[in-house]
Design an enzyme around this catalytic site. Structure first.
Site, PDB file in Angstrom:
ATOM      1  N   GLN A 231     -15.503   7.598  -1.948  1.00  0.00           N
ATOM      2  CA  GLN A 231     -15.240   8.366  -3.167  1.00  0.00           C
ATOM      3  C   GLN A 231     -16.334   8.116  -4.211  1.00  0.00           C
ATOM      4  O   GLN A 231     -16.654   6.969  -4.514  1.00  0.00           O
ATOM      5  CB  GLN A 231     -13.894   7.997  -3.780  1.00  0.00           C
ATOM      6  CG  GLN A 231     -13.557   8.922  -4.939  1.00  0.00           C
ATOM      7  CD  GLN A 231     -12.295   8.525  -5.668  1.00  0.00           C
ATOM      8  OE1 GLN A 231     -12.244   7.486  -6.314  1.00  0.00           O
ATOM      9  NE2 GLN A 231     -11.280   9.355  -5.584  1.00  0.00           N
TER      10      GLN A 231
ATOM     11  N   LYS B 164     -10.209  14.864  -5.465  1.00  0.00           N
ATOM     12  CA  LYS B 164      -8.938  14.263  -5.886  1.00  0.00           C
ATOM     13  C   LYS B 164      -8.803  14.462  -7.389  1.00  0.00           C
ATOM     14  O   LYS B 164      -9.707  14.098  -8.146  1.00  0.00           O
ATOM     15  CB  LYS B 164      -8.920  12.780  -5.521  1.00  0.00           C
ATOM     16  CG  LYS B 164      -7.617  12.062  -5.897  1.00  0.00           C
ATOM     17  CD  LYS B 164      -7.526  10.719  -5.184  1.00  0.00           C
ATOM     18  CE  LYS B 164      -6.274   9.940  -5.532  1.00  0.00           C
ATOM     19  NZ  LYS B 164      -6.305   9.359  -6.879  1.00  0.00           N
TER      20      LYS B 164
ATOM     21  N   ARG C 225       0.096   2.702  -4.686  1.00  0.00           N
ATOM     22  CA  ARG C 225       0.599   1.388  -5.088  1.00  0.00           C
ATOM     23  C   ARG C 225       1.644   0.809  -4.145  1.00  0.00           C
ATOM     24  O   ARG C 225       1.807  -0.408  -4.078  1.00  0.00           O
ATOM     25  CB  ARG C 225       1.143   1.469  -6.527  1.00  0.00           C
ATOM     26  CG  ARG C 225       0.015   1.626  -7.552  1.00  0.00           C
ATOM     27  CD  ARG C 225       0.538   2.092  -8.884  1.00  0.00           C
ATOM     28  NE  ARG C 225       1.121   3.438  -8.783  1.00  0.00           N
ATOM     29  CZ  ARG C 225       1.778   4.041  -9.754  1.00  0.00           C
ATOM     30  NH1 ARG C 225       1.947   3.423 -10.896  1.00  0.00           N
ATOM     31  NH2 ARG C 225       2.257   5.264  -9.583  1.00  0.00           N
TER      32      ARG C 225
ATOM     33  N   CYS D 269      -9.363   9.932 -12.278  1.00  0.00           N
ATOM     34  CA  CYS D 269      -9.270   8.621 -12.927  1.00  0.00           C
ATOM     35  C   CYS D 269      -8.977   8.784 -14.424  1.00  0.00           C
ATOM     36  O   CYS D 269      -9.704   9.489 -15.126  1.00  0.00           O
ATOM     37  CB  CYS D 269     -10.560   7.833 -12.723  1.00  0.00           C
ATOM     38  SG  CYS D 269     -10.442   6.193 -13.466  1.00  0.00           S
TER      39      CYS D 269
ATOM     40  N   ALA E 236      -9.343   1.202  -6.927  1.00  0.00           N
ATOM     41  CA  ALA E 236     -10.400   0.257  -7.284  1.00  0.00           C
ATOM     42  C   ALA E 236      -9.812  -1.138  -7.404  1.00  0.00           C
ATOM     43  O   ALA E 236      -8.756  -1.329  -8.008  1.00  0.00           O
ATOM     44  CB  ALA E 236     -11.040   0.688  -8.600  1.00  0.00           C
TER      45      ALA E 236
ATOM     46  N   ASN F 297       0.346  13.377  -4.014  1.00  0.00           N
ATOM     47  CA  ASN F 297       0.202  11.947  -4.325  1.00  0.00           C
ATOM     48  C   ASN F 297       0.969  11.621  -5.605  1.00  0.00           C
ATOM     49  O   ASN F 297       1.147  12.459  -6.469  1.00  0.00           O
ATOM     50  CB  ASN F 297      -1.316  11.636  -4.489  1.00  0.00           C
ATOM     51  CG  ASN F 297      -1.587  10.272  -5.098  1.00  0.00           C
ATOM     52  OD1 ASN F 297      -2.215  10.175  -6.150  1.00  0.00           O
ATOM     53  ND2 ASN F 297      -1.126   9.219  -4.460  1.00  0.00           N
ATOM     54  N   GLY F 298       1.396  10.381  -5.680  1.00  0.00           N
ATOM     55  CA  GLY F 298       2.099   9.876  -6.858  1.00  0.00           C
ATOM     56  C   GLY F 298       3.502   9.442  -6.534  1.00  0.00           C
ATOM     57  O   GLY F 298       4.337  10.254  -6.122  1.00  0.00           O
ATOM     58  N   ASP F 299       3.756   8.125  -6.667  1.00  0.00           N
ATOM     59  CA  ASP F 299       5.106   7.570  -6.516  1.00  0.00           C
ATOM     60  C   ASP F 299       5.705   7.731  -5.122  1.00  0.00           C
ATOM     61  O   ASP F 299       6.927   7.691  -4.979  1.00  0.00           O
ATOM     62  CB  ASP F 299       6.069   8.180  -7.549  1.00  0.00           C
ATOM     63  CG  ASP F 299       5.652   7.854  -8.972  1.00  0.00           C
ATOM     64  OD1 ASP F 299       4.860   6.911  -9.146  1.00  0.00           O
ATOM     65  OD2 ASP F 299       6.101   8.544  -9.894  1.00  0.00           O
TER      66      ASP F 299
END
Ligand code: FMN
Length: 363
Positions: free
Chosen positions: A102, A171, A257, A132, A50, A232-234
């Site tokens: 989404q 997700k 990110r 989230c 977002a 997902n993640g890092d």
């Protein structure tokens, strides 16, 4: 034979210096994924974020080869109760690749209506947000709060799948906290309800973004279902993606990110995983032109005032990453100066003068 290490951006043609025997295991890690009629040849996904992965940004990501991206989260209730502009923003228009929208919510009625609305607006995939961690969302019993109430989660999933003429994906996180890592249980139920693919962010909700994503913990979900699971993640680039795939056994990766200020990140990663070695970077000119195109697209998409404001964070990230622009303090000053400019033409003139030939990037 060692993988090449293109830490710096370059114009050099793509090279794969690995022996075929070394490449093969990495290629084998990524099989195409089918979401109904849609086939993702290289399952590298750009995460929904977002305030970041809006249509103009996703268009740039696609231009750099991102195979797939997901819209920012839209609240199902708001989407349905009138906001034509929200649908327009989520659906966006051409150039983002397969359109995945989404939706988030806590009432089956709104989720079903929103799914239908999104499909009517052209969505190829509807993604449900159950990850989230924001209090604003979880206090309303949506997002990751749903992982505390799998029965409610299932009514939402069920309603969405039944209403949606296009594939539905989910997700989520590992669970609410360390003692309730129920992603595998929810994944099995979601799969049985007709969900096509699941993305797991390897943290619990209580962790927010703290610590390190646990890719090994994603494996329990991978082994519990027969639909594709995405880790997902890092994930920063080739090296971390490869480790995440090996540790989780996932069918693909989602990158979030690490794409801030780097719309090429998902495309470059997809290219690298396809070839079995880190791909080279886009050249400085391509990066500058992409930033200018993103800026213009934002002005058109949102209107000049809001568009200029929305684009500022992308400009700031891009300048932060551009080591050729000087030491960090110099870049900070430059970024501040450009982001304070009111006149879009002045901003564009300033961007045209920037040198992006050396950009900080993860392997
Ligand atoms: C600014 C920001 C906004 C986000 N917005 C969403 C969202 O709208 N929907 C969602 O499912 N996840 C959202 N996320 C979570 C990301 O999709 C992703 O799961 C998370 O950042 C971990 O991946 P990463 O380490 O690659 O960033 C957001 C994350 C950030 C940092």
């Amino acid at each position: 034979v060692k993988p090449s290490q293109p830490q710096q951006f370059s114009n050099a043609p793509q090279q794969n210096r690995l022996a075929p025997a070394f490449v093969a295991p990495y290629c084998a890690m990524m099989q195409p994924i089918r979401l109904g009629p849609l086939v993702l040849e290289t399952p590298v996904l750009l995460a929904p974020m977002a305030g970041v992965t809006d249509t103009p940004f996703r268009r740039q990501a696609r231009a750099f080869g991102a195979p797939y991206s997901v819209s920012e989260m839209v609240a199902s209730e708001h989407l349905v109760s009138a906001r034509a502009d929200m649908v327009r923003r989520a659906a966006g228009g051409d150039g983002v690749g397969p359109l995945a929208i989404q939706i988030a919510g806590r009432e089956p009625k709104w989720m079903a209506l929103a799914a239908k609305l999104c499909a009517d607006a052209g969505a190829a995939v509807i993604d449900i947000n159950m990850g989230c961690p924001c209090k604003r969302v979880t206090n309303g019993l949506a997002g990751s709060a749903l992982m505390q109430d799998p029965d409610l989660a299932l009514t939402l999933i069920d309603a969405t799948v039944k209403a949606s003429p296009t594939p539905v994906t989910l997700k989520m996180r590992l669970g609410w906290d360390m003692t309730s890592q129920n992603a595998p249980e929810i994944a099995v139920r979601a799969q049985n309800a007709g969900v096509h693919m699941i993305v797991i962010h390897g943290r619990t909700r209580v962790q927010f973004y703290n610590g390190q994503a646990d890719w090994r913990a994603i494996r329990a979900t991978v082994e519990a279902v027969h639909i594709p699971v995405i880790a997902n993640g890092d994930i920063q680039g080739f090296s971390s993606a490869r480790t995440a795939l090996a540790q989780s056994g996932a069918a693909g990766v989602m990158i979030g990110r690490a794409a801030n200020g780097a719309p090429w990140a998902a495309g470059r990663l997809a290219q690298g995983l396809k070839l079995g070695a880190p791909a080279t970077m886009p050249c400085g000119n391509a990066i500058r032109e992409s930033l200018l195109a993103l800026y213009d697209d934002s002005l058109n998409f949102y209107g000049a005032g809001l568009g200029a404001k929305v684009a500022r964070k992308h400009i700031a990230w891009a300048i932060d990453a551009a080591e050729a622009l000087g030491p960090p303090e110099a870049r900070k000053a430059l970024r501040g100066r450009i982001c304070r400019m009111e006149d879009p033409n002045q901003v564009k003139r300033a961007l045209r003068q920037l040198d992006f030939h050396s950009v900080k990037v993860a392997a």
